[in-house]
Design a protein around this motif. Structure first.
Motif, short mmCIF file in Angstrom:
data_model
loop_
_atom_site.label_atom_id
_atom_site.label_comp_id
_atom_site.label_asym_id
_atom_site.label_seq_id
_atom_site.Cartn_x
_atom_site.Cartn_y
_atom_site.Cartn_z
N ALA A 316 0.84 -1.20 0.00
CA ALA A 316 0.00 0.00 0.00
C ALA A 316 0.87 1.25 0.00
O ALA A 316 0.62 2.20 -0.75
CB ALA A 316 -0.92 -0.02 1.22
N ILE A 317 1.93 1.22 0.83
CA ILE A 317 2.81 2.38 0.88
C ILE A 317 3.46 2.62 -0.48
O ILE A 317 3.50 3.73 -1.00
CB ILE A 317 3.92 2.18 1.94
N LEU A 318 3.93 1.49 -1.06
CA LEU A 318 4.62 1.60 -2.34
C LEU A 318 3.70 2.17 -3.41
O LEU A 318 4.07 3.05 -4.19
CB LEU A 318 5.10 0.21 -2.77
N ILE A 319 2.47 1.68 -3.45
CA ILE A 319 1.52 2.14 -4.47
C ILE A 319 1.23 3.61 -4.27
O ILE A 319 1.16 4.39 -5.22
CB ILE A 319 0.23 1.31 -4.42
N ALA A 320 1.11 4.03 -2.98
CA ALA A 320 0.85 5.46 -2.73
C ALA A 320 1.99 6.31 -3.25
O ALA A 320 1.79 7.33 -3.90
CB ALA A 320 0.64 5.68 -1.24
N VAL A 321 3.22 5.85 -2.99
CA VAL A 321 4.38 6.63 -3.44
C VAL A 321 4.43 6.71 -4.95
O VAL A 321 4.64 7.76 -5.55
CB VAL A 321 5.68 6.00 -2.88
#
Lengths: 780, 116
Positions: A316-321
């Protein structure tokens, strides 16, 4: 007996090695020589546009040394912005040529920098063939290696970018690409950490040389992932991939043009993702090794439940970034590769380059010729047997075929893959036919006792034969099943060969069929050779800076470009700025040694749009724009007198589009009459008044009285006009390059006269006027 | 009920892991300890960067990647030296160690260059 056999084998091995060595040497010489047509037909000159920039950089390197080169800020281009050369080029090519020149001069062999630059590409093409030999040898064997090397030496697609004089990144980069792949496959096959180190260093050389290194750093993780999910994980895979990622990322970050992009752009994320996956898989295998199966199952269930939560969070963090950046972290060039329509919608400059257009079907046949239908045979041959190395080769060909369909320029990446595959296919075909002939040759030899065991094997062979013959048909050109003579198969000579056959489940084809097939394959090869030599001689050896044409009264040479550049370098001041369309920027700085406004690097779209707007505007507006950029001379290329189709009038619509992309008052429909681009009497007034039209056709009517444009095949619209803000200073012999000078600004003194009368004549009123005049600065 | 079975399972798992691991030879355990040390150092560096900020980013990258790199190379060494690994049974451990040293040399040369 056994000793003699061993000795015989040793002698045969030695003979084979010597023979392969000489064949490789010949292949290298051939690869070098086939690229020399342009030197023979024209002269030893650097071709095209981009190589001139590389040549200029190499000159600077050889003159000033590595440190100055690394920190060079070039102020003679992209005026007034300049360009940081050290940080924006891929230094591999220039450093390589500079090193070669330095070594040669160290041994007092006085070759000039230009000669070294011209001949760098053919030398490295010889190296590439040898690297292809090594790579294919790892995948299939020595025979396939030699065939692949021979095929790569003459594949027209590679020749087109590496003739003598084409001093561009691909000349060195293709060698680096193949060599990196070879070292990767070698590490995969042997599991040696030494080769893994060499692999990382070869990858470093590739990153230094070409922006296409992203292909490697995405293909290798794809292959590792493929191996993992098809259950081919082994510790050799770990050794082949993990050190490459760490060392490779560090080494890529060392190159200034890549810098931190090595860890921050989406082009590299695949490698990190697969790195993590590989570690997870390796750890799982390790646990499986030391735990009992029951415990392992427990571990798996526990880990899966906990790991899932962690994975989802991280994802999720990666996709947000990634989603926060507008291009999802990909650069424009990479996006245009993944989505072929991207460039035409958003980045017209990338879309306008002719090399970036998708290839047509005939260009496949022109560029890889016979290989186009040997490749599928090679792919099938890779599956018998499927190893890590051959799965890599298949993945390479499949991805390169996709990318070559996006851009013509990437046919070059397809070429080595196609050569490897066709080398494998040809070698396997020759193998089968030669074995068939060899084993049927001593027809009535020994083995009456052997025939007893033979007959049982033969029956199993016959059973296998129809199935495998179907696959053989794809390898052979014309299967002649009518001449199947089953008696001949029974007369096999040695039992060892029979057991070998059983092991490989191979077949013996009829004698005549194999002979005919071998002859046909040799014929196929000869067609390929003839086509390659023709392509090298006729199609790809034009230096494009010198043009020739044959007519009934002999050979005409058009050397207008160099004529114009040398005029510029002899008749203008060193600090004069020259404006032209970006195609000619590199050549102007390299040959004419003058500062240019825009060049082929095209990194600043707004600056190019400014020049495009100037070319599309009427004279006064164009003069204003050019004057604000301190331009002294404007250069246009015009092919109407001789019929040279790549002139500025043909490129003019791109200037309008790019200019209109930044300055909305330039609208493309203003220049088209009913959607058609015309320059004759039906053209729109905007078109007839724009600077490009005027500079191209000024005094053109004086050549033949009617102003007939040989490229557009019409008479021009506006024939008699004068230039108010520019003056013509030079037109080359065939009117191909025309140079104009900006007229100085008119004095803005209002009222009386242009000349100042002497101060005593009108006294106060003049003083008043002079003060008014000095307040208004006539030269903004 | 489910909880206690999973807790018991976890306990049994940890116990079997411990017993299986203690059976590994000492030289491999030393390499494992080195790997753990490298990984912990990398984690400490990441935490430090999170606190202090990543300004000389190249220094941060080279620091973290040097730890990760030595860990990876040590894993490769462990793979090659492990006697249970059938693929590498003809590889003398001295050769494996020499390769390890060479690769580390190249890695640290690059690190020192990139450290700035």
């Amino acid at each position: 007996m056994a000793l003699e056999d061993k000795q015989e084998k040793a002698v045969r091995h030695a003979f084979g090695n010597v023979l392969s060595f000489f064949v490789l040497l010949l292949i290298g010489v051939f690869a070098f020589s086939i690229r020399l047509f342009s030197v023979i037909k024209y002269e030893s000159v650097i071709h095209e546009f981009d190589p001139y920039f590389n040549y200029r950089v190499t000159q600077y390197l050889t003159k000033n040394g590595v440190y100055d080169f690394w920190n060079w800020f070039d102020d003679r281009t992209w005026y007034p912005l300049g360009r940081v050369i050290g940080g924006t080029i891929y230094p591999g090519l220039t450093l390589t040529a500079g090193t070669i020149w330095w070594i040669l001069n160290f041994f007092n062999i006085p070759l000039s920098v230009e000669t070294v630059c011209v001949f760098t590409a053919p030398i490295f093409s010889a190296f590439s063939s040898w690297a292809a030999y090594l790579l294919t040898k790892e995948v299939k064997g020595v025979g396939a290696g030699l065939t692949a090397a021979a095929v790569l030496a003459m594949v027209p697609s590679y020749i087109s970018r590496s003739v003598a004089g084409s001093y561009d990144n691909e000349a060195v980069a293709i060698f680096a690409l193949i060599f990196t792949f070879y070292l990767y496959v070698k590490t995969l096959n042997t599991g040696s950490l030494f080769y893994a180190t060499l692999n990382a260093l070869a990858y470093f050389y590739m990153v230094c040389s070409w922006g296409g290194y992203t292909f490697i750093i995405n293909l290798i993780p794809m292959h590792v992932f493929l191996c993992i999910i098809t259950g081919r994980y082994s510790s050799r895979l770990y050794i082949a991939y993990a050190p490459l990622v760490v060392l490779g990322t560090l080494l890529a970050a060392l190159v200034p043009v890549v810098g931190f992009n090595a860890v921050m752009t989406s082009e590299h994320f695949a490698s990190f993702l697969v790195f993590i996956i590989l570690h997870v898989v390796a750890f799982a295998y390790y646990l499986k090794g030391i735990l009992t199966p029951k415990m392992f199952k427990v571990a798996v269930t526990l880990v899966v439940s906990v790991g899932m939560i962690v994975c989802v969070a991280v994802l999720a963090i990666l996709i947000a970034v990634v989603a926060s950046s507008p291009t999802k972290g990909w650069s424009g060039r990479s996006l245009s590769l993944l989505d072929p329509t991207y460039a035409s919608k958003y980045i017209p400059i990338i879309a306008s380059v002719s090399e970036h257009q998708p290839p047509t079907w005939p260009s496949y046949f022109m560029d890889i010729n016979v290989l186009a239908f040997l490749v599928p045979a090679g792919i099938i041959a890779c599956f018998f047997p499927l190893s890590d190395a051959s799965s890599f080769a298949v993945l390479y060909i499949v991805t390169s075929v996709y990318f070559s369909g996006v851009m013509v320029r990437l046919m070059l990446v397809l070429a080595p893959a196609a050569c490897i595959m066709s080398g494998i296919a040809l070698s396997e075909a020759f193998d089968v036919f030669a074995r068939s002939i060899k084993l049927q040759f001593p027809i009535a030899k020994q083995t009456d006792d052997a025939s007893a065991e033979d007959s049982s094997q033969v029956s199993t062979n016959n059973g296998v034969k129809p199935a495998s013959e179907k696959t053989e048909d794809t390898l052979k050109e014309r299967p002649s099943r009518k001449s199947k003579k089953k008696e001949k198969e029974k007369e096999k000579s040695k039992s060892t060969s029979v057991t070998k056959q059983i092991k490989k489940k191979l077949l013996i084809l009829p004698f005549e069929a194999s002979l005919v097939a071998i002859v046909l394959l040799v014929l196929l090869g000869s067609f390929y050779v003839v086509h390659s030599v023709w392509a090298a001689a006729e199609a790809y050896s034009a230096p494009s800076i010198v043009l020739t044409s044959r007519s009934h009264d002999g050979l005409h040479v058009f050397d207008d470009f160099r004529e114009a550049y040398s005029w510029l370098s002899h008749n203008t001041d060193v600090d004069d700025k020259v404006a032209s369309w970006w195609d000619y920027g590199y050549q102007t700085t390299a040959m004419a040694n003058r500062t240019v406004i825009v060049d082929n690097n095209t990194w600043n779209n707004t600056h190019i749009a400014t020049v495009g707007t100037a070319m599309s505007s009427p004279e006064k507006a164009a003069w204003d724009i050019f004057n604000s950029l301190d331009v002294k001379y404007v250069l246009v290329v015009f092919g109407g007198l001789v019929g040279y189709p790549s002139d500025d009038i043909n490129k003019f619509l791109w200037m309008v589009r790019i200019g209109g992309g930044v300055f909305p008052h330039i609208r493309e429909p203003d220049y088209l009459r009913d959607g058609q681009y015309r320059i004759d009497s039906q053209a729109t007034p905007t078109m007839l008044n724009c600077l490009m039209y005027k500079l191209s056709y000024y005094r053109f009517v004086e050549t033949d009285g009617k102003g007939f444009d040989r490229v557009r095949h019409t008479e021009i619209g506006k024939k008699y006009f004068k230039l108010t803000h520019f003056e013509e200073v030079f037109t080359t012999h065939h009117w191909m390059v025309r140079i104009y000078k900006l007229k100085p600004a008119k004095n803005r003194i209002r009222g009386k006269t242009k000349k100042f009368k002497s101060k005593t004549s009108t006294g106060r009123s003049n003083q008043k006027r002079s003060t008014r005049a000095t307040r208004k600065n006539p030269y903004p | 009920m489910g909880r206690s079975t999973t807790a018991k399972d976890a306990e049994a798992l940890v116990h079997s892991l411990r017993s299986a691991y203690s059976a590994t030879p000492t030289n491999l355990k030393i390499i494992d300890f080195y790997i753990a040390f490298a990984v912990v150092t990398a984690l400490i560096q990441v935490v430090y960067m999170a606190i202090v900020g990543s300004f000389p980013f190249n220094s941060f990258l080279s620091g973290v990647l040097s730890c990760v790199g030595t860990a990876v190379l040590a894993v490769c060494l462990r793979i090659q030296v492990n006697k249970e690994n059938k693929e590498f049974k003809d590889l003398p451990p001295e050769r494996a160690f020499a390769d390890f040293v060479l690769c580390n040399l190249v890695l640290h040369l690059v690190i020192i260059n990139f450290l700035g």
